[in-house]
Design a protein around this motif. Structure first.
Motif, PDB file in Angstrom:
ATOM      1  N   GLN A 257      -9.101  -9.379  -2.399  1.00  0.00           N
ATOM      2  CA  GLN A 257      -9.436  -8.327  -3.367  1.00  0.00           C
ATOM      3  C   GLN A 257      -8.643  -8.467  -4.659  1.00  0.00           C
ATOM      4  O   GLN A 257      -8.915  -7.779  -5.635  1.00  0.00           O
ATOM      5  CB  GLN A 257      -9.213  -6.941  -2.759  1.00  0.00           C
TER       6      GLN A 257
ATOM      7  N   LEU B  77       3.282  14.796   8.831  1.00  0.00           N
ATOM      8  CA  LEU B  77       4.297  13.763   9.033  1.00  0.00           C
ATOM      9  C   LEU B  77       4.919  13.958  10.411  1.00  0.00           C
ATOM     10  O   LEU B  77       5.597  14.953  10.642  1.00  0.00           O
ATOM     11  CB  LEU B  77       5.407  13.916   7.989  1.00  0.00           C
TER      12      LEU B  77
ATOM     13  N   TYR C 200       0.837  -1.191   0.000  1.00  0.00           N
ATOM     14  CA  TYR C 200       0.000   0.000   0.000  1.00  0.00           C
ATOM     15  C   TYR C 200       0.876   1.247   0.000  1.00  0.00           C
ATOM     16  O   TYR C 200       1.875   1.313   0.708  1.00  0.00           O
ATOM     17  CB  TYR C 200      -0.888   0.050   1.250  1.00  0.00           C
ATOM     18  N   MET C 201       0.491   2.232  -0.806  1.00  0.00           N
ATOM     19  CA  MET C 201       1.170   3.520  -0.879  1.00  0.00           C
ATOM     20  C   MET C 201       2.692   3.398  -0.995  1.00  0.00           C
ATOM     21  O   MET C 201       3.416   3.927  -0.159  1.00  0.00           O
ATOM     22  CB  MET C 201       0.826   4.375   0.340  1.00  0.00           C
ATOM     23  N   PRO C 202       3.152   2.679  -2.018  1.00  0.00           N
ATOM     24  CA  PRO C 202       4.595   2.508  -2.155  1.00  0.00           C
ATOM     25  C   PRO C 202       5.281   3.852  -2.402  1.00  0.00           C
ATOM     26  O   PRO C 202       4.701   4.741  -3.009  1.00  0.00           O
ATOM     27  CB  PRO C 202       4.738   1.585  -3.374  1.00  0.00           C
ATOM     28  N   GLY C 203       6.488   3.973  -1.882  1.00  0.00           N
ATOM     29  CA  GLY C 203       7.263   5.185  -2.117  1.00  0.00           C
ATOM     30  C   GLY C 203       6.905   6.349  -1.223  1.00  0.00           C
ATOM     31  O   GLY C 203       7.377   7.453  -1.417  1.00  0.00           O
ATOM     32  N   THR C 204       6.029   6.129  -0.223  1.00  0.00           N
ATOM     33  CA  THR C 204       5.751   7.192   0.729  1.00  0.00           C
ATOM     34  C   THR C 204       6.147   6.677   2.112  1.00  0.00           C
ATOM     35  O   THR C 204       6.335   5.477   2.295  1.00  0.00           O
ATOM     36  CB  THR C 204       4.255   7.560   0.768  1.00  0.00           C
ATOM     37  N   PRO C 205       6.261   7.584   3.089  1.00  0.00           N
ATOM     38  CA  PRO C 205       6.592   7.104   4.441  1.00  0.00           C
ATOM     39  C   PRO C 205       5.488   6.224   5.021  1.00  0.00           C
ATOM     40  O   PRO C 205       5.666   5.607   6.059  1.00  0.00           O
ATOM     41  CB  PRO C 205       6.718   8.393   5.246  1.00  0.00           C
ATOM     42  N   PHE C 206       4.318   6.168   4.360  1.00  0.00           N
ATOM     43  CA  PHE C 206       3.212   5.388   4.896  1.00  0.00           C
ATOM     44  C   PHE C 206       3.128   4.004   4.268  1.00  0.00           C
ATOM     45  O   PHE C 206       2.131   3.316   4.400  1.00  0.00           O
ATOM     46  CB  PHE C 206       1.892   6.123   4.656  1.00  0.00           C
TER      47      PHE C 206
ATOM     48  N   LYS D 146     -15.352  -0.248  -4.320  1.00  0.00           N
ATOM     49  CA  LYS D 146     -14.949  -1.618  -4.665  1.00  0.00           C
ATOM     50  C   LYS D 146     -16.129  -2.568  -4.583  1.00  0.00           C
ATOM     51  O   LYS D 146     -16.282  -3.450  -5.427  1.00  0.00           O
ATOM     52  CB  LYS D 146     -13.851  -2.087  -3.718  1.00  0.00           C
TER      53      LYS D 146
ATOM     54  N   MET E 170     -18.117  -2.063  -7.587  1.00  0.00           N
ATOM     55  CA  MET E 170     -17.393  -2.572  -8.751  1.00  0.00           C
ATOM     56  C   MET E 170     -17.499  -4.090  -8.802  1.00  0.00           C
ATOM     57  O   MET E 170     -17.605  -4.688  -9.871  1.00  0.00           O
ATOM     58  CB  MET E 170     -15.922  -2.159  -8.707  1.00  0.00           C
TER      59      MET E 170
ATOM     60  N   ARG F  84       5.738  15.790  -3.749  1.00  0.00           N
ATOM     61  CA  ARG F  84       4.478  15.164  -4.151  1.00  0.00           C
ATOM     62  C   ARG F  84       3.295  15.997  -3.659  1.00  0.00           C
ATOM     63  O   ARG F  84       2.279  16.102  -4.330  1.00  0.00           O
ATOM     64  CB  ARG F  84       4.404  13.758  -3.573  1.00  0.00           C
TER      65      ARG F  84
ATOM     66  N   ARG G 175      11.146  14.147  -1.424  1.00  0.00           N
ATOM     67  CA  ARG G 175      10.273  13.499  -2.393  1.00  0.00           C
ATOM     68  C   ARG G 175       8.804  13.645  -1.980  1.00  0.00           C
ATOM     69  O   ARG G 175       7.939  13.963  -2.773  1.00  0.00           O
ATOM     70  CB  ARG G 175      10.590  12.006  -2.422  1.00  0.00           C
ATOM     71  N   TYR G 176       8.570  13.351  -0.700  1.00  0.00           N
ATOM     72  CA  TYR G 176       7.232  13.427  -0.144  1.00  0.00           C
ATOM     73  C   TYR G 176       6.719  14.857  -0.227  1.00  0.00           C
ATOM     74  O   TYR G 176       5.565  15.104  -0.572  1.00  0.00           O
ATOM     75  CB  TYR G 176       7.287  12.961   1.309  1.00  0.00           C
TER      76      TYR G 176
ATOM     77  N   ARG H  69      -5.789   7.519  -2.403  1.00  0.00           N
ATOM     78  CA  ARG H  69      -4.998   7.214  -1.220  1.00  0.00           C
ATOM     79  C   ARG H  69      -3.744   8.073  -1.138  1.00  0.00           C
ATOM     80  O   ARG H  69      -3.160   8.228  -0.092  1.00  0.00           O
ATOM     81  CB  ARG H  69      -4.578   5.745  -1.242  1.00  0.00           C
ATOM     82  N   SER H  70      -3.314   8.571  -2.285  1.00  0.00           N
ATOM     83  CA  SER H  70      -2.002   9.218  -2.294  1.00  0.00           C
ATOM     84  C   SER H  70      -2.090  10.733  -2.177  1.00  0.00           C
ATOM     85  O   SER H  70      -1.131  11.423  -2.446  1.00  0.00           O
ATOM     86  CB  SER H  70      -1.241   8.798  -3.538  1.00  0.00           C
TER      87      SER H  70
ATOM     88  N   LEU I 125      -9.843  -6.334  -8.053  1.00  0.00           N
ATOM     89  CA  LEU I 125     -10.108  -5.029  -7.459  1.00  0.00           C
ATOM     90  C   LEU I 125      -8.799  -4.359  -7.072  1.00  0.00           C
ATOM     91  O   LEU I 125      -8.702  -3.141  -7.031  1.00  0.00           O
ATOM     92  CB  LEU I 125     -11.008  -5.166  -6.232  1.00  0.00           C
ATOM     93  N   LEU I 126      -7.802  -5.168  -6.784  1.00  0.00           N
ATOM     94  CA  LEU I 126      -6.476  -4.632  -6.518  1.00  0.00           C
ATOM     95  C   LEU I 126      -5.528  -5.237  -7.536  1.00  0.00           C
ATOM     96  O   LEU I 126      -5.677  -6.383  -7.943  1.00  0.00           O
ATOM     97  CB  LEU I 126      -5.998  -4.995  -5.103  1.00  0.00           C
TER      98      LEU I 126
ATOM     99  N   PRO J 217      11.222  14.358   4.204  1.00  0.00           N
ATOM    100  CA  PRO J 217      11.757  13.787   2.962  1.00  0.00           C
ATOM    101  C   PRO J 217      11.333  14.646   1.765  1.00  0.00           C
ATOM    102  O   PRO J 217      10.152  14.925   1.598  1.00  0.00           O
ATOM    103  CB  PRO J 217      11.118  12.394   2.888  1.00  0.00           C
TER     104      PRO J 217
END
Lengths: 286, 267
Positions: free
Chosen positions: A51, B13, A12-18, B182, B185, B70, B66-67, B5-6, A56-57, B64
Motif C-alpha cells: 500500500q 482498554l 499503525y496508530m502510533p502513540g496509543t496503546p494499540f 483505498k 482511491m 484524546r 494521554r489516551y 482509526r484513531s 495509499l499509506l 494512561p
C-alpha cells in the motif's frame, strides 16, 4: 529502478496503546518488467508494504521512491501515480458499485479524464484481457455475476487504466483451482505480452514459484530473504521460521540433492520435476 | 480521513484495576447516581470535591492520561461552544467587555464556567466507565437496568443484543470502509476535493460497496445465530453468571454517599 524503498517503516496508530509496528526498515527495489512475489504469513506486513507503492499509506519512517522521485516530497502527483501503479485489493469483488459492468470497469479510466470511444476501447481491453467477452458482459449488473466473474471484472477495472505496474494482493484467495489457474494464466500473459510489471502478494508458495522471477520474504514486518525462487527456497529453515513451507517439489529435489544425487533444484512445475527424477532413476539403473 | 482509526471515544482498554473489576451493573448504577449528583451541585466548591473524587478514581484506574485526553477531543468543541454562548448571551451583573452590541457580563461568565465544568465532569466520569468496561459487560449491564421495564414490554435483552452487535461491528465496518476507500482511491477516486455536492456524489463508490457488505455480514450473522438456535431473550441463561460482590456494593454506596453529601451540605 522503478520502485525503491529506503529504510521504510510503518507504525499503525502510533502513540496509543494499540500501536503496531507493521514494517521495520525495509529496503527493496523493483525493476521495470519484473514479476515479483511478496510472501509472508498473515500479519507479516506484506499488505501494508504494497500500500506504500502507490501512496495509499504514508511511511512513518524512511522513504519510497518511484523512478527516483520521492513520492511524499511533492515530486509526483499521487493520482497520476495511482493510475500507473494500479492495485487490486484482497477480495476485490467487494469494491464493485456501479449498475453495469461497463460503468464499473470504466470508473478508473473516467477518473483519468477519458470519455467516448477511447473509454470504450479501454473497457474492452480490460474485459478481454481477463477473458470476458465485451458485448456479453457490458450491460450486466456486477452484482449478479458469479464470484470468479466478479473478481475478473474488478481486475478488468484495474487494467482499463492501462497501468505499468499492477500490485495484486492475494488475488486468488477463496477461488476454486480452475478459476485460480485461469486468473493467473491471464496475469502471466499480460506480463509476457504487454510487458506489465507484476507484484503479487501471496502465501501460496507453489503458485508463486511457477510465476515470479524474484521473491521477497517477510516475517513480522522485516524483509528476511530475497532472490530468485530457487535461491530463496534453499533457505528452507528461514522460510519455515516465518510460518510458511517451501513447495513440496522443491523440498523433494533438495533432499535428493543432499543425498548426493545429481538433480536440479530450481524446477517448480510437476512435469519438469517428474522428468528430472525419471532421468535420475534411468541413470541409476544403467 | 486517516483519523478514522484513531477514534477513541469509549474505546475500552483492558486492565485489572479496581474499576475494571467492578461489576458492570454496579458501575452503571453508580454512574447514574453520580450523574444525578452532578446536576444537584450548586456551587463551585461542589465541583471541586467532585473533581477530587474523580481524580482519585482515575488514578486508581491506571488508564494512561494521554489516551484518556484524546478520547475527550470530540467533546472539546461542544464545551467551547457552550462557553461562548453563555459568555455572549447571558446578561446581568457587571460588564467586563464590550464590542458594539456584544458584551460579556458577570452572570454570563459565572454561568458559562459553571455549565462548562458540569459538562466536563459529566463527560470524564462517563468516559472513565466506558474505558474500563468491555462492550459485552456494558451490554449486560444495560440489559439488567432495562429489566424492570419488562412490564411495559420493553425488550431489554433484544436491545442489549443489538447494542452488542452494533459495537462489535463498528471496528469491522470501519476497517471495511477504509479498505474500500483505498481500493477506490487506487482507481483514481477523489474523496477530498470539490464542493459539498460533488463530495457527496463522490461518496457513492464508497457507500454502495459498504452497504452491500454490511447486508452480507448481517445475513451471515443471522444464519450463524439461527444455526445456534438463538431465539431471543426468553428463558435464556448466561454462560458466565456475574456475581455481585461486596466490592460492588461498596462502589454503589460510595456513589450514594457522594450524592447524599451533596444534597445535605448544599455545596
Amino acid at each position: 529502478m522503478l520502485i525503491e524503498t529506503r529504510d521504510l517503516s510503518f507504525t499503525y496508530m502510533p502513540g496509543t496503546p494499540f500501536q503496531v509496528e507493521a514494517l521495520q526498515s525495509v529496503n527493496m527495489t523493483v525493476a521495470r518488467g519484473e514479476f515479483i512475489g511478496i510472501i509472508g504469513e498473515t500479519g507479516s506486513g506484506k499488505s501494508t508494504l504494497v500500500q506504500h507503492f502507490n501512496g495509499l499509506l504514508k511511511p512513518t519512517g524512511g522513504e519510497i521512491r518511484v523512478e527516483g522521485k520521492n513520492i511524499w516530497a511533492g515530486e509526483i502527483n499521487l493520482r497520476t501515480l495511482r493510475s500507473r501503479i494500479a492495485m487490486l485489493f484482497q477480495f476485490p469483488e467487494h469494491q464493485l458499485f456501479e449498475e453495469t459492468v461497463f460503468n464499473d470497469v470504466s470508473f478508473g479510466p473516467r477518473n483519468l479524464g477519458l470519455s467516448g470511444s477511447e473509454l470504450t476501447e479501454r473497457v474492452r481491453f480490460g474485459l478481454e484481457s481477463m477473458g470476458l467477452d465485451f458485448d456479453t458482459y457490458r450491460d450486466r449488473s456486477p452484482f449478479q455475476l458469479s464470484g470468479g466473474e466478479k473478481r475478473r471484472v474488478a481486475m478488468a477495472g484495474i487494467l482499463a487504466m492501462r497501468p505499468q505496474v499492477v500490485v495484486l494482493d492475494e488475488p486468488t484467495a477463496g477461488m476454486d483451482p480452475a478459476g485460480r489457474r485461469q486468473f493467473l494464466e491471464q496475469v502471466k500473459r499480460l506480463h509476457r505480452e504487454e510487458g506489465l510489471t507484476v507484484i503479487l502478494v501471496t502465501h501460496n508458495m507453489e503458485e508463486i514459484a511457477l510465476l515470479a522471477e524474484k521473491l521477497f520474504v517477510f516475517n513480522r514486518g522485516k524483509l528476511v530473504l530475497q532472490g530468485s525462487p530457487a535461491e530463496v527456497f534453499k533457505s528452507a529453515a528461514v522460510i519455515r521460521d516465518t510460518g510458511l513451507e517451501i513447495p513440496a517439489l522443491s523440498e523433494l529435489l533438495q533432499r535428493l540433492s543432499e543425498q548426493g544425487k545429481k538433480v536440479r533444484t530450481d524446477l517448480f512445475s510437476v512435469e519438469e520435476a517428474a522428468a528430472e527424477i525419471l532421468q535420475l532413476v534411468r541413470e541409476d539403473r544403467s | 480521513m486517516s483519523g478514522m482509526r484513531s477514534i477513541t471515544l469509549g474505546h475500552y482498554l483492558p486492565g485489572n484495576s479496581l474499576l475494571h473489576r467492578l461489576d458492570p451493573r454496579a458501575k452503571l448504577v453508580g454512574l447514574l447516581i453520580l450523574i444525578a449528583a452532578l446536576f444537584l451541585i450548586r456551587t463551585f466548591s461542589g465541583f471541586f470535591y467532585f473533581g477530587l473524587f474523580f481524580l482519585i478514581a482515575f488514578i486508581s484506574s491506571r488508564l494512561p492520561w494521554r489516551y484518556f485526553l484524546r478520547g475527550l477531543k470530540p467533546v472539546l468543541y461542544i464545551v467551547i461552544f457552550t462557553l461562548i454562548l453563555h459568555f455572549l448571551f447571558t446578561k446581568g451583573g457587571r460588564v467586563f467587555w464590550r464590542f458594539g452590541v456584544l458584551t460579556i457580563e458577570e452572570n454570563g461568565v459565572y454561568l458559562g464556567s459553571f455549565m462548562t465544568l458540569r459538562l466536563i465532569l459529566l463527560v470524564v466520569t462517563t468516559l472513565l466507565v466506558t474505558l474500563t468496561t468491555s462492550p459485552i459487560a456494558f451490554a449486560d449491564g444495560i440489559e439488567f437496568l432495562l429489566r424492570p421495564l419488562r412490564i411495559f414490554r420493553v425488550p431489554g435483552h433484544e436491545i442489549a443484543m443489538m447494542m452488542t452487535i452494533a459495537l462489535r461491528f463498528i471496528p469491522t465496518l470501519m476497517e471495511e470502509s477504509d479498505k474500500i476507500r483505498k481500493a477506490q482511491m487506487a482507481r483514481g477516486a477523489d474523496f477530498e476535493s470539490g464542493n459539498i455536492f460533488r463530495r457527496a456524489r463522490n461518496l457513492v463508490p464508497l457507500l454502495v460497496p459498504l452497504f452491500v457488505s454490511a447486508f452480507r455480514r448481517a445475513d451471515d450473522l443471522a444464519v450463524a445465530m439461527e444455526s445456534r438456535c438463538y431465539r431471543g431473550g426468553e428463558n435464556r441463561t448466561k454462560m458466565r453468571q456475574r456475581q455481585i460482590t461486596g466490592l460492588d456494593y461498596l462502589g454503589v454506596f460510595t456513589a450514594c454517599g457522594i450524592a447524599l453529601a451533596i444534597v445535605l451540605t448544599g455545596v
